[in-house]
Design an enzyme around this catalytic site. Structure first.
Site, mmCIF file in Angstrom:
data_model
loop_
_atom_site.group_PDB
_atom_site.id
_atom_site.type_symbol
_atom_site.label_atom_id
_atom_site.label_comp_id
_atom_site.label_asym_id
_atom_site.label_seq_id
_atom_site.Cartn_x
_atom_site.Cartn_y
_atom_site.Cartn_z
ATOM 1 N N LYS A 163 -63.735 26.958 -10.553
ATOM 2 C CA LYS A 163 -63.289 25.810 -9.543
ATOM 3 C C LYS A 163 -63.196 26.195 -8.749
ATOM 4 O O LYS A 163 -62.758 27.955 -8.742
ATOM 5 C CB LYS A 163 -62.221 24.908 -10.062
ATOM 6 C CG LYS A 163 -62.216 23.490 -10.647
ATOM 7 C CD LYS A 163 -61.450 23.223 -10.800
ATOM 8 C CE LYS A 163 -61.345 22.287 -12.180
ATOM 9 N NZ LYS A 163 -60.362 21.604 -11.890
ATOM 10 N N HIS A 187 -59.486 26.715 -3.165
ATOM 11 C CA HIS A 187 -59.901 25.988 -2.064
ATOM 12 C C HIS A 187 -58.909 26.433 -0.409
ATOM 13 O O HIS A 187 -58.306 27.204 -0.699
ATOM 14 C CB HIS A 187 -59.674 24.671 -2.806
ATOM 15 C CG HIS A 187 -58.618 23.979 -2.921
ATOM 16 N ND1 HIS A 187 -56.906 23.458 -1.944
ATOM 17 C CD2 HIS A 187 -57.576 23.312 -4.553
ATOM 18 C CE1 HIS A 187 -56.155 23.693 -2.822
ATOM 19 N NE2 HIS A 187 -56.769 23.510 -4.288
ATOM 20 N N HIS A 237 -54.952 26.739 -1.675
ATOM 21 C CA HIS A 237 -54.943 28.160 -2.367
ATOM 22 C C HIS A 237 -55.294 28.850 -1.237
ATOM 23 O O HIS A 237 -54.265 30.218 -1.636
ATOM 24 C CB HIS A 237 -56.433 28.431 -3.642
ATOM 25 C CG HIS A 237 -56.167 27.388 -4.859
ATOM 26 N ND1 HIS A 237 -56.524 26.714 -4.991
ATOM 27 C CD2 HIS A 237 -55.305 27.216 -5.027
ATOM 28 C CE1 HIS A 237 -56.875 26.198 -5.954
ATOM 29 N NE2 HIS A 237 -55.338 26.000 -6.041
#
Ligand code: ARG
Length: 569
Positions: A126, A129, A132
Site C-alpha cells: 500500500k 502516505h 506515515h
C-alpha cells in the site's frame, strides 16, 4: 552548569516547607526578561494560606537567603516572585559548558532505562502516505532525543505485513501477475491488483473463498503463498527504503505484524483464562464499557482469524520480554486513538508486570493534507511521498540557484535544505495540529522554517570564517556580552537541557523546533544590532565566541530533529 531552577526551588523549600519537586514544577521562565530569569507564581498557595498571592510572595521573599554572586535581585510583581541571575555567572556557565562538552546537553539521565519507539510502520503493498511521513519524522526525533539523554532506545518499524488482505492479493497476483512489471512502481501496481481482485470478490463468492483459502495457506506457511507474500514484502520495503534514505531514517527492528502471527495463540489463551473473553456473533471480544470504552476490542473474528489488535497485544508481550521496556511509545495519527485505548486496556489482562502496562504510550498527531486539489493524481493513485520529497529538493535547488548561482555542491545543499524543510515542517507545530504540506511555505527562508535555521547556521559559519579564529575562552571579558541581544542568546542556550527534557516528557519534538527558531531569531537580532568584526579586539573576541557557541548549539539541536546543516547556501 549550575541548575538555577533547582537552586531557587531548594531555597523556596526552606522558606515554605513545600517540597522542592513541587516548587520546581511551578517555576516559569518569563517571556519578558524584565521579569527576571525565573518566576515563581504564588497563586496556587492563596487558597490554603488564605492570603493574597502578592502578600505570600513578599513573605517568602523576606525569608529567602541567596548568595549575591548567584542571584542579583529578587522582585515581587503581582503574585510572582521574580529572580534575576547574576548575568556574568550565567554567561560564564554557558560559554564554558558549551565549549567543554563535545555534544552540548548530552546526559545520562535515562541510564538503564529501555524505550521502545514504534514509528513509521507503513503497510506492505500500500502507498506510504503523508501521514506515515509524519510518524517517521516525529518518531525519529524522539528516538534521537531519548538516546541523547542516555536512554537505551529500540526503534521498531512495525510493518503492516499481515492480514486477510494478503489472501486477496495473492489471488489477484495468481490471476493477473503476468500483466504487471513490478520492477518500477511496484506498490502502485500491487494496489491496482488489489483493487481489481476486491471488485471481483464482490461479484463472485467463489473468488472470495479462494482468497480466504490463500490466507489460510499463508498462515500454514504454504511454500507458494509465502514466496509471493515475501516478494510483496521485499518490493515494498525497497520502495520504503528510498524514502528512509532521503530522510536518514533508521530502525533497530523491522518486526512487523507477520512476526507476531504465531504469537497470538498465547494472547488468546491468557485472555480465555481471565473469563473476560466473550462470544459475540461468532467473534471473540472483550467488552470495555466498564472502563468507559463503548466499542469492544475484537480478538478473534468469526472465522477464527486474529486481527491487527491481537497482533499488537502479542507485540506488547514480546517487547516486555525481549526489551524489558520502561516505555513503549506508538506514533500514529489520531485516527488510531480508539485502537490504542482498547489494546492498552486489554493489555492489563495479560498478566504482565504493572511496569509494562504503565509504560504504554500512544503519541498521536493531526492530519497532513496536500494543498487542495493535489490529493490524488488519478483516481486511487496517490501522490508518492518519494516524488514529493524530490519535488521539494528540486524547488530548493531553484531557490538556492537564484540566491547564490556560484554555490558549489548545489545538489548536496539542495538535498539538505529540501529535506530539512520537510522535516522541520513536520515538527514545527504542536503534533496534534492539522497541517498542510505546502512546499513553498516550508521553503520560505524568512519564515519559521527549516531553511531559516539553516540560513542562520550558515551565517554563524561565515562570521567565524571571516574572523578566521576562535578566541580562547579564558580571554573572554564577560562584560562585553552584557547587551540585551547577547544575553538573550545566552539565556536560550542555557535552557537547552530543560527543553530536551520537556520534549520527552510531553513527547513533543515541536518544543525543540520552537527552540531552534528562538535561537535563530535571537542570533539574527544580535547579528543585526551588533558589529561582530570590529576594531575593538576584546569586544570582537567576545562576540565571535558567542557566535561559535551558537553555531555549535544550532548544529547539535538540528541534528536531533534529523536535520542536516549545509556549510553554505
Ligand atoms: N500499519 C499501521 C498503519 O499504517 C500503523 C502501525 C502502528 N503500530 C502498531 N504497533 N500498531 O496505520
Amino acid at each position: 552548569m549550575i541548575d538555577f531552577k533547582q537552586l531557587i526551588s531548594k531555597e523556596i523549600e526552606k522558606a515554605t516547607n513545600i517540597e522542592s519537586e513541587k516548587i520546581i514544577s511551578y517555576i516559569e521562565i518569563p517571556k519578558d526578561t524584565n521579569n527576571g530569569d525565573y518566576a515563581f507564581p504564588c497563586f496556587f498557595l492563596a487558597k490554603s494560606l488564605k492570603k493574597a498571592p502578592q502578600i505570600i510572595a513578599t513573605e517568602i521573599k523576606d525569608k529567602l537567603e541567596f548568595d549575591k554572586k548567584i542571584i542579583n535581585k529578587i522582585e515581587v510583581v503581582g503574585g510572582y516572585l521574580n529572580f534575576f541571575i547574576n548575568r556574568n555567572l550565567m554567561t560564564e556557565q554557558v560559554l564554558s559548558k558549551v565549549s567543554e562538552q563535545e555534544e552540548y546537553g548530552k546526559s545520562n539521565l535515562g541510564e538503564g532505562k529501555n524505550i521502545v519507539i514504534d514509528y513509521s510502520s507503513p503497510n506492505i503493498a500500500k502507498p506510504f502516505h503523508i501521514g506515515h511521513l509524519k510518524t517517521t519524522v516525529i518518531g525519529g526525533a524522539l528516538y534521537n532525543v531519548y538516546k541523547y539523554l542516555g536512554y537505551n532506545v529500540i526503534g521498531v518499524n512495525h510493518l503492516g505485513d499481515y492480514g486477510t488482505q494478503f489472501g486477496k492479493l495473492i489471488e489477484g497476483y495468481k490471476r493477473w501477475g503476468d500483466e504487471y512489471d513490478l520492477t518500477d512502481d511496484p506498490i502502485d501496481k500491487l494496489a491496482d491488483i488489489y483493487k481489481r481482485i476486491n471488485e471481483l470478490c464482490k461479484q463472485d463468492e467463489e473468488v472470495l473463498n479462494k482468497c480466504r483459502e490463500n490466507f489460510k495457506l499463508l498462515e500454514e506457511k504454504d511454500e507458494y503463498c509465502v514466496k509471493i507474500w515475501n516478494k510483496f514484502r521485499e518490493l515494498s520495503i525497497k520502495e520504503f527504503q528510498k524514502i528512509y534514505d532521503l530522510l536518514g531514517t533508521k530502525f533497530d527492528s523491522w518486526n512487523g505484524e507477520a512476526f507476531y502471527a504465531d504469537k497470538t495463540d498465547e494472547v488468546i489463551e491468557i485472555l480465555e483464562k481471565t473469563g473476560r473473553l466473550v462470544e459475540s456473533e461468532g467473534a471473540k471480544i472483550i467488552k470495555l464499557d466498564d472502563v468507559g470504552i463503548d466499542t469492544p476490542c475484537i480478538i478473534c473474528k468469526s472465522n477464527g482469524s486474529t486481527i491487527y489488535a491481537t497482533r499488537d497485544l502479542a507485540a506488547i508481550i514480546y517487547r516486555a520480554r525481549e526489551y524489558d521496556f520502561d516505555k513503549c511509545i506508538y506514533v500514529t495519527s489520531y485516527e488510531q486513538n480508539l485502537h490504542f485505548k482498547q489494546i492498552f486496556e486489554v493489555a492489563k489482562l495479560l498478566g504482565l508486570d504493572e511496569k509494562y502496562t504503565k509504560g504504554l504510550e500512544h503519541v498521536s498527531y493531526g492530519m497532513v493534507r496536500l494543498p487542495s486539489g493535489k490529493m490524488s493524481t488519478r483516481a486511487g493513485n496517490f501522490v508518492k511521498i518519494e516524488d514529493l520529497l524530490n519535488d521539494t529538493i528540486n524547488r530548493a535547488k531553484e531557490i538556492i540557484f537564484e540566491k547564490n548561482p556560484n554555490l558549489e555542491n548545489k545538489d548536496e545543499v539542495a538535498k539538505k535544505v529540501g529535506i530539512g524543510a520537510v522535516i522541520f515542517n513536520n515538527l514545527s507545530s504542536n503534533r496534534m495540529k492539522d497541517e498542510i504540506f505546502d512546499i513553498n511555505a516550508m521553503l520560505n527562508f524568512q519564515g519559521e522554517t527549516g531553511p531559516y535555521i539553516q540560513y542562520t547556521y550558515v551565517r554563524t559559519k561565515s562570521v567565524l570564517e571571516k574572523a578566521g579564529y576562535i578566541p580562547n575562552l579564558t580571554d573572554i571579558v564577560l562584560d562585553n556580552l552584557n547587551d540585551e541581544y547577547s544575553q538573550n542568546i545566552i539565556n536560550i542556550i542555557y535552557n537547552f537541557e530543560d527543553v530536551l527534557r520537556q520534549v520527552i516528557e510531553k513527547s513533543e519534538p515541536s518544543f525543540l523546533a520552537r527552540y531552534l527558531i528562538d535561537l535563530s531569531k535571537a542570533y539574527s537580532a544580535f547579528y543585526n544590532e551588533n558589529k561582530i568584526i570590529c576594531n575593538e579586539k576584546e569586544l570582537q573576541d567576545a562576540r565571535v565566541y558567542l557566535t561559535y557557541v551558537t553555531n555549535k548549539v544550532l548544529r547539535q539541536a538540528s541534528k536531533l530533529l534529523g536535520m542536516e546543516m549545509p556549510d553554505k547556501m
